[in-house]
Design a protein around this motif. Structure first.
Motif, PDB file in Angstrom:
ATOM      1  N   VAL B  24       3.477 -44.271  39.540  1.00  0.00           N
ATOM      2  CA  VAL B  24       4.228 -44.824  38.408  1.00  0.00           C
ATOM      3  C   VAL B  24       4.021 -43.965  37.165  1.00  0.00           C
ATOM      4  O   VAL B  24       3.007 -43.277  37.027  1.00  0.00           O
ATOM      5  CB  VAL B  24       3.810 -46.289  38.102  1.00  0.00           C
ATOM      6  CG1 VAL B  24       4.184 -47.189  39.254  1.00  0.00           C
ATOM      7  CG2 VAL B  24       2.339 -46.390  37.789  1.00  0.00           C
ATOM      8  N   LYS B  25       5.015 -44.038  36.282  1.00  0.00           N
ATOM      9  CA  LYS B  25       4.959 -43.261  35.040  1.00  0.00           C
ATOM     10  C   LYS B  25       4.704 -44.173  33.840  1.00  0.00           C
ATOM     11  O   LYS B  25       4.963 -45.382  33.914  1.00  0.00           O
ATOM     12  CB  LYS B  25       6.284 -42.503  34.849  1.00  0.00           C
ATOM     13  CG  LYS B  25       6.400 -41.304  35.777  1.00  0.00           C
ATOM     14  CD  LYS B  25       7.551 -40.402  35.391  1.00  0.00           C
ATOM     15  CE  LYS B  25       8.877 -41.070  35.529  1.00  0.00           C
ATOM     16  NZ  LYS B  25       9.925 -40.439  36.257  1.00  0.00           N
ATOM     17  N   THR B  26       4.254 -43.585  32.759  1.00  0.00           N
ATOM     18  CA  THR B  26       4.037 -44.326  31.512  1.00  0.00           C
ATOM     19  C   THR B  26       5.272 -45.157  31.170  1.00  0.00           C
ATOM     20  O   THR B  26       6.395 -44.653  31.270  1.00  0.00           O
ATOM     21  CB  THR B  26       3.783 -43.346  30.350  1.00  0.00           C
ATOM     22  OG1 THR B  26       2.776 -42.448  30.739  1.00  0.00           O
ATOM     23  CG2 THR B  26       3.346 -44.088  29.081  1.00  0.00           C
ATOM     24  N   ASP B  27       5.057 -46.408  30.779  1.00  0.00           N
ATOM     25  CA  ASP B  27       6.122 -47.327  30.349  1.00  0.00           C
ATOM     26  C   ASP B  27       6.969 -47.855  31.500  1.00  0.00           C
ATOM     27  O   ASP B  27       7.932 -48.588  31.281  1.00  0.00           O
ATOM     28  CB  ASP B  27       7.057 -46.666  29.310  1.00  0.00           C
ATOM     29  CG  ASP B  27       6.435 -46.694  27.930  1.00  0.00           C
ATOM     30  OD1 ASP B  27       5.415 -47.377  27.751  1.00  0.00           O
ATOM     31  OD2 ASP B  27       6.970 -46.021  27.023  1.00  0.00           O
ATOM     32  N   GLU B  28       6.625 -47.496  32.730  1.00  0.00           N
ATOM     33  CA  GLU B  28       7.407 -48.040  33.839  1.00  0.00           C
ATOM     34  C   GLU B  28       7.013 -49.507  34.052  1.00  0.00           C
ATOM     35  O   GLU B  28       5.844 -49.866  33.982  1.00  0.00           O
ATOM     36  CB  GLU B  28       7.132 -47.217  35.101  1.00  0.00           C
ATOM     37  CG  GLU B  28       8.164 -47.481  36.153  1.00  0.00           C
ATOM     38  CD  GLU B  28       8.095 -46.494  37.312  1.00  0.00           C
ATOM     39  OE1 GLU B  28       7.651 -45.348  37.132  1.00  0.00           O
ATOM     40  OE2 GLU B  28       8.476 -46.920  38.415  1.00  0.00           O
ATOM     41  N   GLU B  29       8.005 -50.343  34.341  1.00  0.00           N
ATOM     42  CA  GLU B  29       7.724 -51.772  34.518  1.00  0.00           C
ATOM     43  C   GLU B  29       7.045 -52.020  35.864  1.00  0.00           C
ATOM     44  O   GLU B  29       7.489 -51.510  36.893  1.00  0.00           O
ATOM     45  CB  GLU B  29       9.028 -52.576  34.435  1.00  0.00           C
ATOM     46  CG  GLU B  29       9.627 -52.547  33.047  1.00  0.00           C
ATOM     47  CD  GLU B  29      10.994 -53.216  32.958  1.00  0.00           C
ATOM     48  OE1 GLU B  29      11.428 -53.824  33.945  1.00  0.00           O
ATOM     49  OE2 GLU B  29      11.614 -53.111  31.875  1.00  0.00           O
TER      50      GLU B  29
END
Lengths: 547, 71
Positions: B24-29
């Motif tokens: 997952v990436k930063t700010d991904e829900e």
């Protein structure tokens, strides 16, 4: 191992699908904005347009377009005012019967107001008074000259008790004209129709006024009243026409023969003003880096769904660049308000923006207060991006002082002297409406979007609370409320709240300054800040904060 | 270094958007938490891999309860 990229893909696809659904939703919703504007532009349909043409008159917006600098846009406020207002026997007063807005004349921003004689002959309803006064308020606060294109039958008589005697009513127009004039803000009037009784003052009180032969009339009492009062028989033209007032009484200053000539004369009068100064260091503007429909994608179609406001900022900020204050401060609570700075078409702007679900915790409130004070010291204007359903409830937050810090936000927003603009992109309820610079806290402008919902509490919450109260009340009367009755009552309350929280309902009553398509918001906000900064920003003084 | 992602407020887990092992990436829900009559996306604070899911859909959670361990 091999299935991971697939899962990743499906999540990305899901996001993409959600974005597309959002986009379709907002585009469809905004069709309603364009439909509302259409109703504002053509009240009374073709019949009224024909009647106007027969009088040799142009519709008010056409006159304004002619008045402003060629190639520039007229920024209209509150087009949806008066729709669905529901006075006795009068459901709609399209655009409140007058056009107001800001445009450039000889390079300077000017406030303009034009009565629309297609709506009840330009008569003033209570909401018309509110709109007229609102335009004057904006002009006075921003230091703008004012042009009136006057054509009004005066007060709408059946509602006189809500138009005439009160402080914020008809007579206050003239109080404002004289006070603004005394401050050096020019008041110019082009009369293009009847201006009778008190309404005649809009001609006489102007610094300079223009009347049109055979079209403009001003008198304290019209021919029928003169006949009944003193038995004198006289025509409109001989009693108070353009010639009478420019040659005999001296109540008006310039005589012209057509609307076109009158508009030219207004431009001539405004040609002598010094060029306005922008009291901030403006950089070279840059376009956002994200696609033009970014806002349509990132704003969830459900109002109750949390947002990532940094994506919203990317869509309005120059270069999509956001310099964030306290980025890492207590995520999930502290970043329910995001603070920082952006350039908006070259203008530095401080931002206080609801994030995630927008519920305000102690941490986010404290950060917001700090940021208001910082921006006040730096003398940069503030943009409040509102998407907050309220402050966090429960013992944990109460003990931590959520009421105290919420009131700190209120003190900060009320006392800062930097210009403030509020932009509503979601829920706007309860005390969060105060702390986030809602109408009762006098921001210079409030712009709504189709996602805005403004009310004391959300429809869902109101439905729940009011149903519980109703249950108790009925019990007192010895009545039981069965499940079906409770459900029905709850739905009724939800519907009522949702209807009243709608941005059109707010716009109709001047609780915001207009509901804008998302794609127009960056331009509108930049214009608002430019107009707000035509005067030096003053020092702020805050009273007694509690920490 | 692993990081625990906690519920910022008490509520009900309404949707889990990731699986163990997901990158997952930063700010991904990651999770949707229903609270205060709002759907609250809980996002990744940084790039990482989902190491452990500690809640299921429908669970009631307290403030500061760990929802996901991210590596």
């Amino acid at each position: 191992m091999t299935d991971k990229p697939d899962k990743k893909m499906s999540r990305a696809q899901k996001k993409e699908m959600e974005y597309e659904e959002n986009r379709q939703h907002w585009l469809a919703e905004e069709q309603k904005v364009y439909e509302l504007w259409e109703r504002a532009y053509n009240p009374g349909g073709q019949a009224q347009n024909d009647r106007l043409a027969k009088q040799g008159k142009k519709p008010p917006r056409q006159l304004i377009r002619q008045l402003i600098d060629p190639g520039t846009e007229f920024f209209e406020l509150s087009r949806g005012a008066g729709f669905g207002i529901g006075y006795e026997g009068v459901e709609d007063v399209p655009s409140a019967g007058l056009v107001t807005g800001i445009g450039k004349i000889h390079g300077n921003w000017v406030m303009m107001l034009a009565n629309d004689s297609r709506v009840s002959a330009g008569a003033y309803y209570p909401i018309s008074c509110k709109k007229h006064l609102r335009a004057q308020e904006v002009a006075e606060r921003c230091g703008l000259n004012f042009v009136y294109i006057a054509d009004s039958a005066g007060a709408y008589l059946p509602l006189q008790d809500r138009i005439f005697p009160g402080r914020n009513q008809f007579g206050h127009f003239f109080y404002n004209m004289t006070r603004m004039s005394a401050k050096g803000l020019k008041q110019y009037t082009l009369s293009t129709g009847g201006n009778t009784a008190g309404g005649a003052y809009i001609v006489y009180l102007a610094c300079e006024s223009i009347m049109i032969e055979g079209m403009s009339y001003s008198f304290l009492g019209g021919p029928p009243m003169v006949k009944s009062a003193i038995g004198e028989t006289v025509s409109m033209e001989d009693l108070g026409g353009a010639k009478v007032h420019t040659q005999i009484s001296g109540g008006a200053d310039h005589f012209v023969k057509s609307q076109d000539e009158g508009i030219e004369k207004l431009r001539e009068l405004l040609a002598f003003d010094p060029k306005q100064t922008l009291y901030i260091d403006r950089r070279k503007p840059a376009e956002p880096k994200v696609s033009s429909d970014h806002l349509y994608q990132v704003l969830p179609k459900e109002t109750a769904r949390g947002i990532n406001v940094r994506e919203v900022l990317a869509a309005i900020a120059d270069d999509s660049y956001f310099s964030e204050y306290k980025r890492n401060y207590n995520p999930g609570r502290g970043d329910n308000i995001v603070c920082g700075k952006i350039f908006l078409k070259g203008i530095p702007v401080g931002v206080i923006a609801s994030n995630n679900n927008g519920v305000i915790f102690v941490d986010s409130a404290r950060k917001a207060i700090e940021w208001v004070i910082r921006c006040s010291t730096m003398k940069i204007p503030l943009l409040y991006i509102q998407n907050s359903p309220g402050y966090m409830v429960g013992t944990a937050e109460e003990y931590a002082g959520i009421g105290k810090y919420g009131s700190g936000m209120v003190r900060a927003v009320a006392c800062t002297e930097v210009p403030r603009v509020q932009w509503i992109i979601g829920p706007d309820h309860g005390a969060a409406n105060f702390g986030m610079s809602g109408r009762t806290f006098d921001p210079l402008f409030i712009f709504a979007t189709m996602r805005a919902r403004t009310s004391v509490m959300s429809g869902e919450t109101a439905g729940f609370i009011l149903t519980s109260l109703e249950r108790v009340n009925r019990k007192k009367r010895g009545e039981e409320m069965d499940e079906e009755a409770a459900k029905k009552f709850q739905q009724m309350m939800i519907d009522k709240y949702n209807r009243e929280a709608h941005p059109f309902y707010m716009e109709s009553r001047l609780f915001n300054d207009g509901t804008l398509p998302l794609k127009d918001c960056r331009d509108a906000l930049a214009l608002a800040f430019e107009v707000a900064l035509l005067q030096p920003v003053r020092e702020s003084k805050f009273g007694n904060f509690k920490f | 270094m692993s990081v625990n992602i906690v519920a910022p407020l008490p509520g009900t887990v309404s949707e889990i958007l990731v699986h163990v092992g997901d990158v997952v990436k930063t700010d991904e829900e990651l999770i949707i938490l229903e609270a205060m009559k709002m759907e609250n996306p809980i996002c990744a604070p940084r790039n990482g891999v989902v190491k452990e899911l500690l809640v299921s859909s429908g669970d009631k959670v307290d403030a500061y309860q760990v929802l996901i361990a991210l590596e």
